[in-house]
Design a protein around this motif. Structure first.
Motif, mmCIF file in Angstrom:
data_model
loop_
_atom_site.group_PDB
_atom_site.id
_atom_site.type_symbol
_atom_site.label_atom_id
_atom_site.label_comp_id
_atom_site.label_asym_id
_atom_site.label_seq_id
_atom_site.Cartn_x
_atom_site.Cartn_y
_atom_site.Cartn_z
ATOM 1 N N SER A 55 0.839 -1.367 -0.006
ATOM 2 C CA SER A 55 0.108 0.079 -0.012
ATOM 3 C C SER A 55 0.961 1.285 0.193
ATOM 4 O O SER A 55 0.604 2.356 -0.830
ATOM 5 C CB SER A 55 -0.706 -0.081 1.222
ATOM 6 O OG SER A 55 -1.771 1.219 1.277
ATOM 7 N N TYR A 56 1.965 1.272 0.837
ATOM 8 C CA TYR A 56 2.740 2.461 0.881
ATOM 9 C C TYR A 56 3.665 2.572 -0.347
ATOM 10 O O TYR A 56 3.793 3.595 -0.944
ATOM 11 C CB TYR A 56 3.925 2.377 2.126
ATOM 12 C CG TYR A 56 3.222 2.501 3.284
ATOM 13 C CD1 TYR A 56 2.516 3.774 3.645
ATOM 14 C CD2 TYR A 56 3.515 1.531 4.504
ATOM 15 C CE1 TYR A 56 2.293 4.105 4.885
ATOM 16 C CE2 TYR A 56 3.015 1.785 5.784
ATOM 17 C CZ TYR A 56 2.358 3.219 5.872
ATOM 18 O OH TYR A 56 1.935 3.470 7.353
ATOM 19 N N PHE A 57 3.962 1.415 -1.022
ATOM 20 C CA PHE A 57 4.460 1.495 -2.385
ATOM 21 C C PHE A 57 3.673 2.252 -3.417
ATOM 22 O O PHE A 57 4.127 3.133 -4.194
ATOM 23 C CB PHE A 57 5.166 0.158 -2.752
ATOM 24 C CG PHE A 57 5.709 0.192 -4.028
ATOM 25 C CD1 PHE A 57 6.963 0.338 -3.783
ATOM 26 C CD2 PHE A 57 5.163 -0.158 -5.300
ATOM 27 C CE1 PHE A 57 7.752 0.543 -5.211
ATOM 28 C CE2 PHE A 57 5.917 -0.226 -6.543
ATOM 29 C CZ PHE A 57 7.461 0.090 -6.449
ATOM 30 N N ARG A 58 2.442 1.879 -3.561
ATOM 31 C CA ARG A 58 1.506 2.291 -4.375
ATOM 32 C C ARG A 58 1.159 3.947 -4.369
ATOM 33 O O ARG A 58 1.305 4.576 -5.210
ATOM 34 C CB ARG A 58 0.028 1.760 -4.202
ATOM 35 C CG ARG A 58 -0.008 0.189 -4.869
ATOM 36 C CD ARG A 58 -1.482 -0.128 -4.986
ATOM 37 N NE ARG A 58 -2.135 -0.277 -3.609
ATOM 38 C CZ ARG A 58 -1.986 -1.345 -2.845
ATOM 39 N NH1 ARG A 58 -1.352 -2.684 -3.186
ATOM 40 N NH2 ARG A 58 -2.665 -1.601 -1.744
ATOM 41 N N GLN A 59 1.303 4.335 -2.827
ATOM 42 C CA GLN A 59 1.033 5.651 -2.492
ATOM 43 C C GLN A 59 2.403 6.704 -2.555
ATOM 44 O O GLN A 59 2.417 7.606 -2.511
ATOM 45 C CB GLN A 59 0.539 5.931 -1.121
ATOM 46 C CG GLN A 59 -0.821 5.258 -1.005
ATOM 47 C CD GLN A 59 -1.075 5.161 0.463
ATOM 48 O OE1 GLN A 59 -1.428 6.313 1.110
ATOM 49 N NE2 GLN A 59 -1.250 4.416 1.091
ATOM 50 N N GLY A 60 3.509 5.691 -2.835
ATOM 51 C CA GLY A 60 5.082 6.586 -3.205
ATOM 52 C C GLY A 60 5.441 6.906 -1.973
ATOM 53 O O GLY A 60 6.620 7.524 -1.803
#
Length: 901
Positions: free
Chosen positions: A499-504
């Protein structure tokens, strides 16, 4: 040990050793200080004091004292042994082994040092050294059972099973006839079973069977005895005896699938691929009809025939299997049947069958051909099964209509809301899926599984803060977020990292992925204690299995996900590094003085708030971390909770390479491993390693779109490079020239021709067409419009089938999202991306990504209308003693906004 000291101090030294062994560390320190007052340079005392301090978490002092002690007495085996123990406590096993070897040079027959060395050699898989050390231990103490067993296991691990058998037989020769005594029967039985498994591994099957029958009275575990016996009988070809024994095992446990598989082998009706001839199917059918009469209450005997029956016989068997489970209300029925969807034609038969049952129950309240009335819940469970069936087939609208009808029929069943959440997730509406998962959670606040499923849905919808608040409802008081890490809750860390990766947010994403990697390192360390325990308790077969499992540990799916996530994070960090301090100062200098002042005030407030929160957490943990003995167990505060230090690595690609090597070693048959390898090595300009990745991709699946992309990209990049100058570059070019003709896709073809021939094979596949278009654009950027047009001309065909309700289309949501990203980024055509989005919104009306008309992203969707109505109508209610915002019948997500834990 302490020999150079006077008698009084020598006794004090023994007290230090005893205090260390009994964990009375303060007492040991007091005795050490008393010796050092008179003999401040006594090396062994300094070392023992350091070892005691190490156990009290004073590591820097401990190392200093042990090194000083060793310096003062280099020829003391005690000092070297202690130094090794210090390294071992810090998991520096290779250094510890060096120290133990130095100690053994001084005192070669010291049993304690030899035993410690053998444990480290087993841990590090230094198998030849392990054999040597266990032999020394046996020579020094031949009357000790554990030394015989350890020597045997060492040879087995070193791929010498026949020698291991000889050692066990030699050990048995030392035993008396009435051995074992009553209190050792279990351990002795385990040793005999281990010996028989070794004989089987060596291929001495007749001898193993003879030994098994001979020692039957001494083997306590009769079930394992029977399983071992039947395994040997089948391998020897004694199928009639094997069949009788499998029948006996089935009478003990008629739900064990392995026993049925073994019985089929004995009667000559077992095939690995399950492709039976009509004659074999008839024989299997009659076999299982006989078994059903014997074991009427077994579910396995009714379920297994569904795997091999075909046509009308399959329909009849499925009907007989499904009906009682629908009447009983078994929520896991679809999971049980889901493997049948991989068999051609069976999904259509199941659909027709369940629809027929549904119609009959609606009209008459009975099953077809039955006079007995069914309870009202049967219709609800039938709708529940149908909803999952249509979800599996990608018909989300039909699935949602069925599950909505089931909810209207019985609104109090939690499983209905969980399945609706799952359907919405598959349909692409992650926000609504999280809301319905939360609705299910609120119906039973004591159910950890439902809570965990809700957390997972929230993380998929990128609601990380809300997910964390929900997850910690089931952790201990205090530092709750860290409890999830301490519990090795890997699914949570992986989902939040993604999730953090998707949000940058790369810092936090890397933090989560690396936390999972640390769990696997801890699991590897956890085996250390079992090296001595299993030999002592004689659980030898299980011990060897555990070691084999540990050797394959990093091939587990969770580790693969974490390592792949970390590699992607480091690659992204390399491609777009964070702004340096100088750049941030430049940006600040461009602001007006008033804006600068506001910015600095905000930064100071944020830092003060973070500091205060950390202090509060410390106080809570120290208050709750007091043991009965009065000691405080204060956990160290994480100095980098947001992963900011992880973003400051000098070379992200070298960090990524560490994890890539683990994947290459443990997941060599995964496409993702070699795709990441290609991406990494092309960035590092490692041409031959990138070629190796391409060749591995072609080995695994030459027709996969990603394999084609990497192949053409690689040779296009190589073709655009400058002419070779140095000797190493010339060598690389010679390898490339030799390798290219061996690749069939490029044999006597240009890159354009290879791309065209790839398309000819896969004209109707969306992802293959997208790969062709991307490569066309890379090879010739002037043909961008042609590439875009080619993607837009793709058709979403209907899959031919015999189903009763609605069409199924070929394209899936994940592929369409990938194509949209390709149009918007690589091809950089925003108009085409918008047209694609509008088109896909029709195919996926529940997708929030494409803003479909039924998704929660659409303001006029049914979900948002219900939410607006519930906001106007629902009063606040309490969850777990906390007053929070209302949780509506559709799972209002704002419910946790003000929740305090």
């Amino acid at each position: 040990m302490g020999a150079s000291l006077p008698p009084k101090e020598a006794n004090l030294f023994k007290l230090i050793v005893k205090s260390y062994e009994t964990k009375q560390y303060k007492k040991g320190l007091k005795a050490a200080d008393a010796i050092l007052k008179k003999f401040p340079d006594h090396g062994e005392t300094l070392s023992m004091k350091g070892l005691t301090l190490n156990c009290m978490d004073r590591k820097s002092e401990a190392y200093e004292l042990v090194r000083q002690g060793l310096k003062n007495d280099l020829k003391s085996h005690v000092c070297w042994h202690v130094y090794g123990l210090l390294y071992r406590s810090d998991r520096e096993y290779r250094e510890a082994i060096k120290c133990y070897r130095n100690a053994l040079r001084i005192d070669p027959d010291n049993i304690e040092i030899l035993r410690d060395l053998s444990l480290l050699q087993a841990q590090m898989r230094d198998l030849s050294g392990f054999v040597e050390t266990r032999q020394q231990l046996l020579t020094l103490k031949p009357n000790h059972r554990m030394n015989w067993i350890g020597f045997s296991v060492a040879h087995h691990l070193n791929s010498n099973a026949s020698k291991a058998v000889e050692i066990l037989e030699a050990y048995e020769g030392t035993l008396e006839e009435d051995h074992p005594p009553e209190n050792e029967r279990c351990e002795h039985g385990e040793m005999l079973l281990y010996k028989i498994s070794l004989l089987e591994e060596c291929g001495f099957l007749e001898r193993a069977l003879e030994e098994l029958h001979k020692k039957e009275s001494k083997i306590v575990d009769k079930l394992v005895y029977k399983e071992q016996e039947v395994s040997l009988l089948v391998k020897l070809g004694h199928l009639e005896e094997g069949e009788a024994l499998y029948q006996a095992l089935l009478s003990m446990n008629p739900d064990n699938y392995r026993y049925y598989e073994g019985l089929q082998k004995c009667v000559g009706l077992y095939l690995e691929d399950g492709q039976y001839s009509p004659d074999q199917i008839d024989r299997l059918d009659s076999l299982y009809k006989t078994l059903v009469q014997q074991y009427k209450w077994s579910s396995a005997v009714k379920r297994i025939p569904l795997d091999f029956l075909q046509g009308d016989k399959f329909r009849e068997a499925a009907d007989n299997y499904i009906r009682p489970l629908l009447t009983k209300g078994v929520p896991s029925l679809f999971s049980d049947l889901s493997s049948l969807y991989n068999h051609p034609g069976k999904a259509d038969i199941l659909e027709q069958l369940i629809l027929e049952l549904e119609r009959s129950i609606r009209m008459s309240g009975q099953y077809p051909g039955r006079m007995d009335k069914e309870p009202p819940s049967t219709l609800m469970w039938t709708l529940f099964l149908l909803a999952q069936h249509y979800d599996r087939r990608g018909q989300y609208e039909v699935a949602l209509s069925k599950i909505d009808e089931a909810i209207e029929h019985t609104p109090t069943v939690i499983d209905l809301y969980s399945v609706k959440s799952r359907i919405l997730k598959h349909a692409g509406d992650l926000v609504a899926a999280a809301a319905f998962a939360d609705e299910a959670r609120c119906m039973d606040l004591a159910d950890r599984y439902v809570n965990s499923e809700c957390v997972k849905r929230m993380l998929q919808a990128d609601q990380v803060a809300l997910a964390e608040k929900t997850a910690v409802l089931f952790t201990k008081d205090g530092d709750q977020h860290n409890n999830l890490h301490d519990m090795q809750c890997m699914w949570y860390e992986l989902a939040s990292g993604e999730s953090y990766f998707r949000q940058g947010d790369l810092g936090r994403a890397l933090k989560k992925f690396l936390a999972v990697e640390k769990h696997y390192a801890d699991i590897t360390e956890d085996q250390f204690d079992f090296h001595s325990y299993c030999l002592r308790k004689m659980t030898l077969c299980t011990y060897v299995e555990m070691l084999k499992f540990q050797d394959q540990l990093h091939s587990h799916a969770y580790f693969h996900k974490a390592a792949a996530g970390a590699i992607r994070g480091y690659i992204k960090l390399h491609d777009s590094p964070p702004k340096s301090t100088a750049e941030e100062d430049d940006n600040m200098s461009k602001l007006l003085p008033s804006q600068k002042k506001k910015m600095r005030q905000k930064q100071r407030k944020a830092e003060a708030r973070a500091k205060k929160e950390a202090e509060e957490k410390n106080e809570e943990s120290s208050a709750s971390g007091v043991s009965k003995s009065g000691k405080r167990h204060i956990k160290p505060v994480d100095p980098d909770p947001n992963g900011e230090k992880l973003l400051q690595v000098e070379d992200p690609l070298s960090e990524a390479t560490k994890y890539l090597k683990l994947l290459q070693k443990n997941s060599p048959d995964s496409l993702e491993t070699h795709l990441l390898s290609f991406e990494l090595y092309t960035r590092k300009q490692k041409i031959l390693l990138a070629l190796q990745a391409v060749k591995q991709l072609l080995r695994l699946d030459a027709e996969h779109p990603d394999s084609h992309r990497c192949l053409i990209k690689f040779f296009h990049k190589v073709g655009s490079m400058n002419a070779s100058v140095t000797d190493s570059e010339k060598l690389i070019w010679s390898v490339l020239e030799a390798e290219r003709p061996t690749i069939s896709q490029l044999h006597e073809k240009s890159l354009f021709e290879a791309n065209n021939s790839f398309l000819e094979k896969h004209k109707d596949s969306l992802m293959h067409r997208a790969a062709f278009a991307e490569i066309l654009h890379i090879l010739d950027s002037n043909r961008k419009s042609e590439a875009v047009k080619f993607i837009e001309e793709s058709t979403n065909n209907i899959v031919p089938r015999n189903g009763a309700l609605g069409p199924i289309r070929e394209w899936n949501l994940k592929d369409c999202i990938a194509v949209h990203k390709l149009l918007g980024t690589v091809l950089a055509d925003q108009d085409a991306a918008l047209r694609w989005k509008v088109r896909c919104a029709e195919y996926f009306p529940y997708s929030t990504y494409f803003e479909g008309c039924h998704s929660s992203a659409s303001p006029n969707s049914a979900f948002n209308q219900l939410r607006k109505n519930s906001e106007n109508e629902s009063p606040n209610h309490s969850v777990g003693g906390q007053n929070v915002g209302s949780i509506t019948s559709n799972g209002k997500l704002e419910a946790f906004k003000d929740l305090t834990i």
